[in-house]
Design a protein around this motif. Structure first.
Motif, mmCIF file in Angstrom:
data_model
loop_
_atom_site.group_PDB
_atom_site.id
_atom_site.type_symbol
_atom_site.label_atom_id
_atom_site.label_comp_id
_atom_site.label_asym_id
_atom_site.label_seq_id
_atom_site.Cartn_x
_atom_site.Cartn_y
_atom_site.Cartn_z
ATOM 1 N N VAL A 93 26.069 37.399 27.866
ATOM 2 C CA VAL A 93 26.900 36.908 28.859
ATOM 3 C C VAL A 93 27.883 37.748 29.699
ATOM 4 O O VAL A 93 27.688 37.479 30.981
ATOM 5 C CB VAL A 93 27.879 36.071 27.780
ATOM 6 C CG1 VAL A 93 28.995 35.165 28.808
ATOM 7 C CG2 VAL A 93 27.269 35.051 26.925
ATOM 8 N N SER A 94 28.289 38.986 29.231
ATOM 9 C CA SER A 94 29.016 39.719 29.989
ATOM 10 C C SER A 94 29.212 41.032 29.363
ATOM 11 O O SER A 94 29.137 41.203 28.505
ATOM 12 C CB SER A 94 30.385 39.038 30.314
ATOM 13 O OG SER A 94 31.402 39.819 30.939
ATOM 14 N N ILE A 98 34.649 38.627 25.249
ATOM 15 C CA ILE A 98 34.978 37.267 25.461
ATOM 16 C C ILE A 98 35.777 36.787 24.272
ATOM 17 O O ILE A 98 35.369 37.102 23.284
ATOM 18 C CB ILE A 98 33.646 36.428 26.020
ATOM 19 C CG1 ILE A 98 32.626 36.504 24.873
ATOM 20 C CG2 ILE A 98 33.379 37.312 27.159
ATOM 21 C CD1 ILE A 98 31.435 35.575 25.210
ATOM 22 N N PHE A 126 35.828 30.470 31.442
ATOM 23 C CA PHE A 126 34.519 30.334 32.133
ATOM 24 C C PHE A 126 34.351 28.920 32.876
ATOM 25 O O PHE A 126 34.945 28.045 32.430
ATOM 26 C CB PHE A 126 33.299 30.372 31.330
ATOM 27 C CG PHE A 126 33.228 31.707 30.625
ATOM 28 C CD1 PHE A 126 34.179 32.890 31.076
ATOM 29 C CD2 PHE A 126 32.003 32.030 30.007
ATOM 30 C CE1 PHE A 126 33.904 34.134 30.476
ATOM 31 C CE2 PHE A 126 31.935 33.340 29.409
ATOM 32 C CZ PHE A 126 32.675 34.178 29.636
ATOM 33 N N THR A 131 33.000 31.381 37.588
ATOM 34 C CA THR A 131 32.552 32.444 36.988
ATOM 35 C C THR A 131 30.845 31.732 36.607
ATOM 36 O O THR A 131 30.638 31.495 35.624
ATOM 37 C CB THR A 131 32.854 32.752 35.263
ATOM 38 O OG1 THR A 131 33.174 31.637 34.946
ATOM 39 C CG2 THR A 131 34.510 33.388 35.859
ATOM 40 N N GLU A 134 28.333 33.755 34.119
ATOM 41 C CA GLU A 134 28.847 33.724 32.854
ATOM 42 C C GLU A 134 28.628 32.465 32.364
ATOM 43 O O GLU A 134 28.147 32.201 31.095
ATOM 44 C CB GLU A 134 30.213 34.132 32.612
ATOM 45 C CG GLU A 134 30.360 35.677 32.790
ATOM 46 C CD GLU A 134 30.830 36.157 34.224
ATOM 47 O OE1 GLU A 134 30.499 35.276 35.047
ATOM 48 O OE2 GLU A 134 31.028 37.375 34.793
#
Length: 241
Positions: A93-94, A98, A126, A131, A134
């Motif tokens: 995801v990133s 998170i 998100f 974003t 993401e």
């Protein structure tokens, strides 16, 4: 193999009659209210109870992404339960840590809806516009979960259908054995009844014959009593001379 094929065909028939089957496992963009604000979320409905969905979401995340989720609140039909994973790494995801949230609800007795949303922190959630990358990655996670949930649900339902089939076959065998036993017992009883009828007929004939003989015997007894008395009388007369 035959049992699995039959169970699968039964399930296909059930799903084809389910009006909501087309909506299941389709991930859609939506929103939910969280922390007094509307948050962008991805929702998917799966075939199962809230408890089943909650448990599988937790185990699937741990097995697939090594993300451990904690649940808050009490789970029950028609009630909500938020599942949270705070500041966890999710490289798909990133590159940042998170917060991953999931909200479980029950639209019906057999269908559960899972709403998934995420944030970098308490201020940055998100969003498909703010974003996009993401959010798209989060959609992939939910889509993958939906596919896994579909397979798991189908496998469990096939297993349940196969068990029902085996139980039905066992019951059929039991009933056939019981029917054969009862048939044999009935035949044996009929043979005994016929034997008893024959015995009763013979007993009646013998009883009738005995009755005739009894009359004859009674007559003979009277005759012999009279004969004995005459001889006693004659003996008595001779003694007096």
């Amino acid at each position: 193999m035959k049992n699995s094929l039959l169970a699968l065909l039964l399930l296909v028939g059930v799903f084809s009659l389910h009006p909501a089957a087309a909506q299941l496992y389709d991930v859609r963009q939506s929103s939910i209210n969280h922390e007094k604000r509307e948050r962008s979320a991805l929702k998917v409905q799966v075939d199962g109870t809230p408890e089943w969905t909650r448990d599988f979401w937790q185990s699937w995340l741990k097995d697939t992404y090594n993300i451990k989720v904690k649940g808050n609140g009490l789970l029950g039909v028609g009630k909500r339960d938020i599942l949270v994973a705070k500041q966890v790494p999710a490289s798909s995801v990133s590159g940042k840590l998170i917060d991953l949230y999931a909200l479980v609800t029950a639209p019906s007795d057999s269908v559960t809806e899972l709403a998934v949303f995420a944030a970098f922190d308490s201020d940055t959630y998100f969003d498909p516009e703010k974003t996009p990358s993401e959010y798209a990655a989060l959609r992939n996670i939910v889509t993958n979960f939906a596919s896994a949930a579909r397979v798991k649900a189908y496998r469990e339902q096939i297993a349940a259908a196969e068990k029902e089939l085996r139980d039905t076959e066992k019951e059929k065998e039991r009933l056939e054995k019981e029917r054969a036993s009862l048939s044999a017992n009935t035949l044996s009883n009929l043979e005994k009844i016929e034997a008893l009828k024959k015995q009763n007929t013979e007993n009646k004939l013998k009883s009738s014959q005995d009755s005739v003989q009894l009359i004859t015997n009674a007559q003979l007894l009277e005759t012999r009593k009279a004969k004995l008395q005459r001889r006693r009388d004659r003996l008595s007369t001779l003694d007096k001379k």
